[in-house]
Motif scaffolding. Structure first.
Motif, short mmCIF file in Angstrom:
data_model
loop_
_atom_site.label_atom_id
_atom_site.label_comp_id
_atom_site.label_asym_id
_atom_site.label_seq_id
_atom_site.Cartn_x
_atom_site.Cartn_y
_atom_site.Cartn_z
N GLU A 105 0.85 -1.19 0.00
CA GLU A 105 0.00 0.00 0.00
C GLU A 105 0.88 1.24 0.00
OE1 GLU A 105 -3.10 0.20 2.88
OE2 GLU A 105 -3.85 -1.82 2.46
N TYR A 106 0.50 2.21 -0.86
CA TYR A 106 1.30 3.42 -1.02
C TYR A 106 0.41 4.66 -0.92
CZ TYR A 106 4.59 0.17 -3.28
OH TYR A 106 5.42 -0.88 -3.56
N VAL A 107 0.97 5.74 -0.43
CA VAL A 107 0.42 7.07 -0.61
C VAL A 107 1.54 7.93 -1.19
CG1 VAL A 107 -1.39 6.95 1.12
CG2 VAL A 107 0.91 7.63 1.80
N ILE A 108 1.16 8.86 -2.03
CA ILE A 108 2.16 9.66 -2.75
C ILE A 108 1.88 11.14 -2.52
CG2 ILE A 108 3.19 10.21 -4.99
CD1 ILE A 108 2.23 7.50 -6.01
N VAL A 109 2.93 11.90 -2.25
CA VAL A 109 2.82 13.36 -2.19
C VAL A 109 3.80 13.92 -3.20
CG1 VAL A 109 4.40 13.43 -0.21
CG2 VAL A 109 3.00 15.43 -0.74
N GLY A 110 3.34 14.82 -4.09
CA GLY A 110 4.20 15.25 -5.18
C GLY A 110 3.97 16.67 -5.64
N ALA A 111 4.93 17.15 -6.45
CA ALA A 111 4.88 18.48 -7.06
C ALA A 111 5.81 18.47 -8.26
CB ALA A 111 5.32 19.55 -6.06
N HIS A 112 5.49 19.23 -9.27
CA HIS A 112 6.41 19.32 -10.41
C HIS A 112 7.49 20.36 -10.13
CE1 HIS A 112 5.27 23.15 -12.52
NE2 HIS A 112 4.09 22.95 -11.96
N TYR A 113 8.70 20.08 -10.62
CA TYR A 113 9.81 21.00 -10.38
C TYR A 113 10.26 21.75 -11.62
CZ TYR A 113 13.22 17.46 -12.13
OH TYR A 113 13.93 16.56 -12.90
N SER A 151 9.90 12.66 12.81
CA SER A 151 8.93 12.08 13.75
C SER A 151 9.46 10.78 14.36
CB SER A 151 7.61 11.81 13.03
OG SER A 151 7.69 10.64 12.21
N GLY A 152 10.33 10.10 13.62
CA GLY A 152 10.89 8.84 14.11
C GLY A 152 9.91 7.69 14.11
N THR A 153 8.74 7.86 13.49
CA THR A 153 7.70 6.83 13.48
C THR A 153 7.57 6.23 12.09
OG1 THR A 153 6.47 8.01 15.19
CG2 THR A 153 5.27 6.36 13.92
N LYS A 154 7.61 4.92 12.01
CA LYS A 154 7.44 4.25 10.73
C LYS A 154 5.97 4.27 10.34
CE LYS A 154 8.73 0.08 8.19
NZ LYS A 154 9.46 -1.21 8.24
N PRO A 155 5.64 4.76 9.15
CA PRO A 155 4.22 4.82 8.76
C PRO A 155 3.66 3.43 8.44
CG PRO A 155 5.61 5.48 6.93
CD PRO A 155 6.53 5.30 8.12
N LYS A 156 2.36 3.34 8.46
CA LYS A 156 1.71 2.09 8.09
C LYS A 156 1.90 1.81 6.60
CE LYS A 156 -2.88 -0.12 8.10
NZ LYS A 156 -4.31 0.07 8.44
N ARG A 157 1.63 2.82 5.77
CA ARG A 157 1.79 2.68 4.32
C ARG A 157 3.10 3.31 3.88
NH1 ARG A 157 -3.55 4.19 5.32
NH2 ARG A 157 -4.99 2.46 4.89
N THR A 158 3.67 2.79 2.82
CA THR A 158 4.87 3.39 2.25
C THR A 158 4.52 4.75 1.65
OG1 THR A 158 5.94 1.28 1.77
CG2 THR A 158 6.61 3.17 0.42
N ILE A 159 5.31 5.75 1.98
CA ILE A 159 5.11 7.11 1.44
C ILE A 159 6.11 7.36 0.33
CG2 ILE A 159 4.97 9.56 1.96
CD1 ILE A 159 4.67 8.78 4.93
N ILE A 160 5.60 7.73 -0.82
CA ILE A 160 6.45 8.11 -1.96
C ILE A 160 6.46 9.62 -2.08
CG2 ILE A 160 6.78 7.98 -4.46
CD1 ILE A 160 5.39 5.24 -4.38
N PHE A 161 7.65 10.20 -2.16
CA PHE A 161 7.82 11.64 -2.35
C PHE A 161 8.25 11.85 -3.79
CE2 PHE A 161 8.58 10.57 2.06
CZ PHE A 161 7.73 11.44 2.72
N ALA A 162 7.39 12.49 -4.58
CA ALA A 162 7.59 12.57 -6.03
C ALA A 162 7.78 14.02 -6.49
CB ALA A 162 6.40 11.95 -6.75
N LYS A 299 -2.47 11.14 8.25
CA LYS A 299 -3.67 10.32 8.27
C LYS A 299 -3.72 9.39 7.07
CE LYS A 299 -6.44 13.65 10.91
NZ LYS A 299 -6.60 12.81 12.13
N LEU A 300 -3.37 9.90 5.91
CA LEU A 300 -3.35 9.06 4.72
C LEU A 300 -2.40 7.88 4.87
CD1 LEU A 300 -3.30 11.78 1.92
CD2 LEU A 300 -5.19 10.24 2.44
N ALA A 301 -1.28 8.11 5.54
CA ALA A 301 -0.27 7.07 5.67
C ALA A 301 -0.58 6.07 6.78
CB ALA A 301 1.10 7.71 5.94
#
Length: 303
Positions: A105-113, A151-162, A299-301
């Motif tokens: 399971e993944y959640v993604i947060v992104g922006a174009h550069y 935060s030092g906390t491992k999220p439930k879902r993998t977070i992708i930074f795009a 929350k998403l993660a």
């Protein structure tokens, strides 16, 4: 604490400096911007998504107009002869991640550069610096990444930074990602930032547009709860949308029925103009948007 104005200024002022020549996709300035973002991810402690590389390269064909000759017609005018030539553009998305407890399971947060580069036909300031569009969004993604690491906390879902390349050339980078990602069904949400630093109306400095997929009303509730709990001064325009398939990189995901959230502060006179400079940004609003987005991303993660 990790999300603050000083860090936002550091990211944006570099990306929007004249030395990066407007960060057009496939150009020297765009490549420098990409290398800078990778260096930031490394310093934050974000791992690459793809094996040992942060880069996801792709290519596209384009047409470029060049001046091949000029002829003096008379003392007052010059006739410019131009030619359109085909070119190949080599571009790179940048992808980092924080592994979650769930591997599927993944959640993604992104922006174009990327932005629009330089227009040599403009006299005076000809560099499209793109401070709001979209160095502001890049700064939010980087600050959210730092917040999760600290935060030092491992999220439930993998977070992708795009960080997408080629958005200004019809969403090329995000389209390439969704067309090549192995399991789109595993992506639970995509959060997008595109232009989060300006005032559309100077009499409404707290205005922000909050698009989200309307089948997920909790996305709107989460933002309302965060503003109330932490007393943020934002005044969101909530815009639930059945399938947000226009505007920015969110469209690439919405077309594949992936729920999205998109923060945006509306247009302004410097949109796609050389005047999109860092000194015109509303830094307080930009930082507050980033903080609320971090809370929503948490929350998403994890929920």
């Amino acid at each position: 604490v990790s999300i603050n104005r000083n860090t936002a200024e550091a990211y944006i002022e570099f990306l929007a400096s004249d030395l990066l020549e407007g960060r057009e996709a496939g150009t020297r300035g765009g490549k420098i911007a990409g290398e800078y973002i990778v260096s930031c991810l490394k310093s934050i402690g974000i791992s690459p998504l793809l094996a040992s590389s942060y880069y996801q390269p792709f290519e596209a064909k384009a047409r470029k107009k060049i001046k091949v000759d000029s002829i003096s017609v008379d003392a007052d005018s010059i006739m410019v002869i131009e030619k359109i030539i085909p070119i190949n553009l080599s571009m790179k998305n940048i992808l980092g991640m924080i592994p979650g407890e769930l591997s599927d399971e993944y959640v993604i947060v992104g922006a174009h550069y990327d932005h629009l580069g330089i227009d040599a036909n403009i006299k005076g300031d000809s560099i499209f610096n793109g401070a709001d569009d979209n160095a502001s969004g890049v700064s939010a993604v980087l600050q959210i990444a730092r917040g999760f690491v600290e935060s030092g906390t491992k999220p439930k879902r993998t977070i992708i930074f795009a960080f997408w390349d080629g958005e200004e050339k019809k969403l090329l980078g995000s389209n390439f990602f969704v067309e090549t990602f192995a399991d789109l069904d595993a992506i639970k949400c995509y959060m997008n930032f595109d232009m989060i630093g300006r005032n559309n109306d100077e009499n409404k400095p707290n205005h922000v547009v909050y698009f989200y997929t309307d089948t997920h009303p909790q996305y709107g509730k989460w933002l309302k709860d965060s503003i109330r709990k932490y007393n943020f001064s934002l005044a969101p325009d909530y815009r639930p949308w059945d399938k947000p398939v226009s505007g920015s990189d969110n469209a690439s995901f919405a077309r594949h029925n992936i729920p999205i959230i998109w923060y945006h502060t509306d247009g302004h006179p410097d949109y796609h103009q050389p005047g999109d400079h860092a000194d015109k940004l509303n830094w307080e609003k930009l930082v507050e948007i980033t903080k609320t987005a971090y809370l929503t991303m948490w929350k998403l993660a994890n929920e």
